[in-house]
Write a protein that holds these residues in place. Structure first.
Motif, PDB file in Angstrom:
ATOM      1  N   ALA A  61     -18.150  -8.387  -0.112  1.00  0.00           N
ATOM      2  CA  ALA A  61     -17.686  -7.192   0.469  1.00  0.00           C
ATOM      3  C   ALA A  61     -18.005  -5.952  -0.656  1.00  0.00           C
ATOM      4  N   MET A  62     -17.838  -4.620  -0.011  1.00  0.00           N
ATOM      5  CA  MET A  62     -18.117  -3.431  -0.942  1.00  0.00           C
ATOM      6  C   MET A  62     -17.046  -3.172  -1.558  1.00  0.00           C
ATOM      7  N   SER A  63     -17.004  -3.044  -2.873  1.00  0.00           N
ATOM      8  CA  SER A  63     -15.766  -2.760  -3.641  1.00  0.00           C
ATOM      9  C   SER A  63     -16.085  -1.399  -4.265  1.00  0.00           C
ATOM     10  N   LEU A 118     -14.818  -4.540   3.560  1.00  0.00           N
ATOM     11  CA  LEU A 118     -14.323  -3.782   2.373  1.00  0.00           C
ATOM     12  C   LEU A 118     -13.429  -4.436   1.453  1.00  0.00           C
ATOM     13  N   LEU A 119     -13.623  -4.690   0.365  1.00  0.00           N
ATOM     14  CA  LEU A 119     -12.771  -5.351  -0.658  1.00  0.00           C
ATOM     15  C   LEU A 119     -11.360  -4.377  -0.837  1.00  0.00           C
ATOM     16  N   ILE A 128      -4.450  -7.750 -10.977  1.00  0.00           N
ATOM     17  CA  ILE A 128      -4.662  -7.102  -9.784  1.00  0.00           C
ATOM     18  C   ILE A 128      -5.046  -5.769  -9.776  1.00  0.00           C
ATOM     19  N   ALA A 129      -6.365  -5.583  -9.153  1.00  0.00           N
ATOM     20  CA  ALA A 129      -7.132  -4.311  -8.764  1.00  0.00           C
ATOM     21  C   ALA A 129      -7.061  -3.911  -7.325  1.00  0.00           C
ATOM     22  N   LYS A 130      -6.725  -2.707  -7.032  1.00  0.00           N
ATOM     23  CA  LYS A 130      -6.946  -2.103  -5.686  1.00  0.00           C
ATOM     24  C   LYS A 130      -8.273  -1.402  -5.523  1.00  0.00           C
ATOM     25  N   HIS A 131      -9.378  -1.692  -4.497  1.00  0.00           N
ATOM     26  CA  HIS A 131     -10.304  -1.086  -4.415  1.00  0.00           C
ATOM     27  C   HIS A 131     -10.222  -0.214  -3.059  1.00  0.00           C
TER      28      HIS A 131
END
Length: 149
Positions: A61-63, A118-119, A128-131
């Motif tokens: 997915a696109m990050s 989409l990531l 945890i990381a939000k993209h």
């Protein structure tokens, strides 16, 4: 248009073990084909959930940093379909609450991807990381408040 969100957990657990961790209340699970479990929460939460355990997974997915690729083995896949009668923003917040509960109740590395493209969330080594904040999180402020960061 239906939106599908895929939560991938790097786990050797069974689908039933992951299903037992689902908040807020335990939904009624219907066995599907093979080891698939489904829960119809369209009327109450605006989502339908399917989950199954598997081996040899692949996520791309696109990050925020470009193309993200990951090959979990074994894994449990949780699919959320948001196409119910509930307002889309509320349904997204309900789905994110379930995702957050699953992340809080287990240590697995995990990703959340929308429509295979989409990531949105990645958790590795407990972080945890939000993209895609501008493309997704900013459009769903109620969901954005559920997962910190």
């Amino acid at each position: 248009m239906s939106l599908d969100y895929t939560l991938t957990l790097a786990s050797g657990a069974t689908a039933a073990q992951i299903a037992a961790r689902m908040p807020p209340e335990q939904p009624e699970w219907t066995p599907g084909t093979g080891s698939v479990l489904t829960a119809d929460l369209y009327q109450t939460l605006g989502i339908d959930i399917s989950l199954w355990a598997d081996r040899h997974g692949y996520v791309d997915a696109m990050s925020d940093e470009g193309l993200f690729e990951w090959e979990p083995d074994p894994l449990v896949t949780v699919i959320f379909n948001l196409d119910g009668p509930i307002d889309r923003e509320q349904a997204a917040a309900n789905m994110i609450k379930i995702v957050h509960g699953l992340l809080e109740s287990g240590p697995e590395d995990a990703t959340l991807v929308i429509n295979g493209d989409l990531l949105l969330v990645a958790r590795f080594d407990g972080k945890i990381a939000k993209h895609n904040r501008e493309r997704w999180w900013s459009a769903y402020p109620a969901a954005d408040r559920v997962i910190p960061g």
